[in-house]
Write an enzyme that holds these catalytic residues in place. Structure first.
Site, short mmCIF file in Angstrom:
data_model
loop_
_atom_site.label_atom_id
_atom_site.label_comp_id
_atom_site.label_asym_id
_atom_site.label_seq_id
_atom_site.Cartn_x
_atom_site.Cartn_y
_atom_site.Cartn_z
CG HIS A 1 -2.10 -0.91 1.04
ND1 HIS A 1 -3.40 -0.50 1.24
CD2 HIS A 1 -2.18 -2.21 0.69
CE1 HIS A 1 -4.22 -1.51 1.02
NE2 HIS A 1 -3.50 -2.57 0.69
CD GLU B 1 -1.93 4.36 2.72
OE1 GLU B 1 -1.65 4.15 1.52
OE2 GLU B 1 -3.09 4.56 3.14
CB CYS C 1 -3.34 2.10 5.61
SG CYS C 1 -2.62 1.18 4.24
CE LYS D 1 9.29 -7.63 8.07
NZ LYS D 1 8.65 -8.71 8.85
CE LYS E 1 2.06 -9.75 6.95
NZ LYS E 1 1.46 -8.55 7.53
#
Length: 795
Positions: free
Chosen positions: A483, A485, A606, A720, A782
């Site tokens: 997304h 943002e 978000c 990451k 996650k």
């Protein structure tokens, strides 16, 4: 009307030529005597076919006594003033018998009622149904359109001394009026009759492509006469007028005016010198002081700008005028009539055009952009009214900016929006790039001291999807949430790492946006602010409202029903899709093998992530080893902005934590605002890619929303793994917030480095408990295996 033309006929007696012969009239309007004679002759023929004659004086008097001036207006316009956007359905009536007797039927549906009316043409039918509705619904009596047309015709015939047969049909009257209409000639046509064969020469062309200025010259009797205008036609017309003035003398110019071109008016669309410019007809020449050089016509003055306020005053009668229901451009024109809009740039392809308009008022310049010139002008007018005159055209409370801990100017929203859009257009070759297509655009602007100065776009991102569960990476090589943002925030984190790296070299440390703290670690310099722009409200709680329905609760509370659980709850995004769903149950745990086997991969919305950043900062866990929390100063939304819903979603639902979080963490309350002219909704298919850019990069990075990697399979520079590599460049070389002993040992796993940020982790646990205790749901994480990876050596 005809009476005006007869006045001009008398004026022609005063117009003479300073040439060899001065005893004949200039045929500015043609031979009026001949035309009037022919008209009367044709009327006499009609009188012979219809012997019955009437005297219209008494009938006209009765008609005028029955209806006022307002009742004799166009009924369709009067109805449109009362009911906006009324649909008229006009079609051929089935009862008509073509070709001799064709009738049209106009139909309007209003308040579950249907109104019909017939007419010999579409215009008449439409007018008659408007008259019917005004009478039935609003009790306003108006004459039949054909009767009104007949009345106007009779008045004209009476002024000419001609009686009208009583049996004329309406279409005959219309035809007769057209036959007796005399069209005035402009200066070019008149001069051509006097001096055939004159040649007009283009002398000069200046200005930019979108606003050129042409200078055209004509030579007559050894003298050269010039005219200028925004088009060759206007310049030619002005040159002809100036040439005419060398031939024509006006004994009474203050009464007659310039007969060839029409009445006096002021042209407010052009820039002039210190004095007001006087325009006679289509524009006679003026000197530098703004006075007419070729006649004694008294100058017309331009009204001065009025004082700011909700009520405006008209220059003529000083009557207050409300801004309600008016176009911002019209309101600005009432205040300052000599302002001129200029198109500064035009970018993008046909379907993604972006225009930048500029206006100058009292030496101060203002700019605004939009997908069309009209939209850009509207935004610009709204911005000028707000800044210069304190007039805010968006009066709805839900559309107003909300709070902000840092004092910011109200125009910051439009400034941030414009900077982000301009940068995106530059990166996509003015919208011509393959990757210019987007549904959501986000960007972060950094300001120093003031908004207008020292502003810099730090990052840009687009996207509306998350990766598919089967493409999860256990080495941190993919980006889970694409997304816009979320990507913009990851890009900002990457930028913060770059700024910390400047402290590795003492010679570049001063150029960093971070300052070293007296004891340990770093903090953001006080003049630095970050502003997040999103082209639409963030998915989740901030977007769960109806934009076209007003809250009718008299107490003003959006949550009148205390048992309603849909507002404020945590929500998750749909895997490989768009939209969000509420978190179901408490303590949902996602497992690696479960997702690979077919369970949906859940990602927090978000709105929820932005709420988290307003408590913990946007820097994340790894950077918290080195810097104090970094908070957003403002969040700007391009469309679907609602102040109360945004306030609740961004920080209102965690306000209970205020004062409970251990310093330096807090509940941040950024300025929340929409833009002057919200972006309209354009339904389209969602692209399968997202793009991102960080200042200093040469171009866009393109990621697949399905895999979370670049199209060639390489890991993103905001993954990451990439962040962990940047962290290890600083670890052991820069002082940390918490003294963990000397020497600092490197972490083996990414998850270990995150867990070691003690203060950050404690604040995060407080935040998650606040969500649960308020029955807003549990934060879904996650699978643990995603963060249990080691540093991958770079090649």
């Amino acid at each position: 009307m005809l009476s005006g033309r007869m006045a001009l006929e008398k004026q022609s007696d005063c117009i003479q030529i300073n040439h060899e012969r001065t005893d004949h009239h200039i045929p500015l309007l043609g031979n009026i005597d001949t035309q009037l004679a022919e008209m009367k002759e044709e009327t006499q023929i009609k009188q012979e076919t219809v012997p019955e004659m009437i005297d219209t004086s008494e009938e006209d008097l009765l008609f005028e006594n029955k209806y006022t001036e307002d009742q004799m207006k166009n009924p369709v316009m009067v109805l449109n003033e009362k009911i906006k956007e009324l649909d008229f359905i006009v079609e051929e009536d089935e009862s008509s018998t073509p070709p001799d007797n064709i009738l049209f039927k106009a139909t309007v549906e209003l308040a579950d009622k249907t109104y019909h009316a017939q007419g010999a043409n579409k215009k008449t039918a439409k007018s008659r149904v408007a008259v019917l509705i005004l009478k039935k619904v609003f009790n306003v009596e108006m004459p039949d359109p054909e009767d009104l047309k007949d009345h106007i015709y009779k008045l004209e015939m009476r002024r000419l001394g001609v009686k009208r047969p009583s049996s004329y049909e309406s279409y005959q009257i219309s035809k007769r009026m057209k036959m007796t209409t005399v069209q005035p000639k402009n200066a070019v046509a008149t001069l051509n009759e006097l001096k055939p064969g004159l040649e007009y020469t283009l002398v000069e062309q200046s200005g930019q492509v979108h606003c050129p200025t042409f200078v055209i010259e004509v030579e007559m009797n050894g003298s050269k006469h010039q005219g200028s205008g925004s088009s060759k036609k206007k310049a030619k017309l002005e040159a002809a007028e100036n040439a005419m003035r060398s031939l024509i003398q006006m004994p009474n110019p203050d009464k007659t005016g310039f007969a060839a071109s029409g009445p006096q008016y002021i042209d407010f669309s052009r820039d002039y010198g210190p004095g007001p410019k006087v325009i006679t007809g289509t524009g006679p020449s003026t000197n530098s002081n703004g006075t007419n050089t070729s006649s004694n016509i008294p100058p017309l003055t331009v009204p001065q700008p009025l004082k700011s306020g909700k009520k405006l005053k008209q220059p003529q009668d000083d009557k207050p005028v409300s801004v309600e229901g008016k176009n911002p451009i019209s309101v600005l024109h009432e205040i300052n009539k000599d302002c001129k809009y200029q198109c500064m740039s035009e970018t993008g392809q046909a379907h993604t055009k972006q225009f930048v308009m500029m206006i100058e008022i009292n030496g101060e310049k203002f700019q605004a952009s939009g997908r069309s010139k009209k939209l850009a002008k509207t935004r610009l007018a709204q911005s000028v009214l707000a800044k210069k005159f304190d007039i805010h055209m968006t009066a709805q409370p839900e559309t107003q900016p909300v709070g902000g801990e840092v004092l910011l100017p109200p125009e910051i929203a439009d400034s941030v929006s414009r900077l982000v859009l301009e940068k995106f257009n530059t990166l996509t070759d003015d919208g011509q790039s393959t990757y210019a297509r987007k549904k959501v655009l986000a960007g972060i602007v950094m300001t120093r001291e003031t908004v207008d100065e020292f502003s810099e776009v730090i990052c840009i991102a687009t996207g509306t999807k998350c990766i598919s569960g089967e493409y999860m990476s256990n080495q941190g090589l993919c980006v889970n949430d694409c997304h816009a943002e979320i990507l913009a925030r990851r890009c900002l984190i990457r930028y913060l790492y770059q700024q910390l790296e400047l402290h590795l070299d003492p010679s570049t440390a001063e150029t960093s946006i971070f300052a070293k703290k007296p004891n340990s670690g770093f903090q953001l310099k006080p003049e630095i602010q970050f502003h997040l722009y999103i082209s639409t409200s963030p998915c989740g709680d901030a977007r769960i409202f109806s934009p076209h329905e007003k809250d009718e609760n008299p107490n003003g509370s959006l949550d009148e029903h205390q048992n309603r659980k849909s507002r404020g709850v945590l929500r998750t995004k749909i895997e490989s899709g768009e939209g969000t769903i509420p978190v179901r149950g408490q303590g949902v745990v996602q497992t690696w093998d479960g997702v690979l086997q077919g369970e949906r991969l859940l990602t927090m919305s978000c709105s929820d992530k932005l709420c988290k950043w307003n408590a913990l900062g946007i820097q994340g866990a790894l950077l918290s080893h080195f810097v104090d929390p970094v908070y957003l100063s403002s969040i700007i939304v391009g469309s679907l902005y609602h102040g109360e819903h945004m306030t609740r979603a961004m920080y209102g639902r965690v306000e209970a934590l205020e004062g409970l979080l251990s310093a330096p963490y807090k509940v941040n309350k950024p300025l929340l605002s929409g833009i002057t002219s919200p972006i309209s909704r354009h339904p389209s298919k969602t692209p399968g890619y997202s793009v991102n850019w960080i200042t200093g990069n040469t171009g866009l990075e393109v990621l697949s929303c399905t895999t979370g990697k670049q199209e060639d399979g390489k890991a993103s520079h905001i993954s990451k793994q990439s962040m962990y590599q940047a962290f290890n460049k600083l670890w052991g070389h820069l002082p940390t917030i918490i003294n963990l002993g000397e020497p600092l040992k490197p972490f083996k796993l990414y998850s270990e480095a995150k867990t070691a940020a003690t203060y950050y982790q404690l604040a995060k646990q407080d935040l998650y408990r606040s969500f649960s205790s308020n029955d807003l749901g549990s934060w879904i994480k996650k699978p643990l295996e995603q963060d249990e990876f080691e540093l991958v050596p770079t090649s």
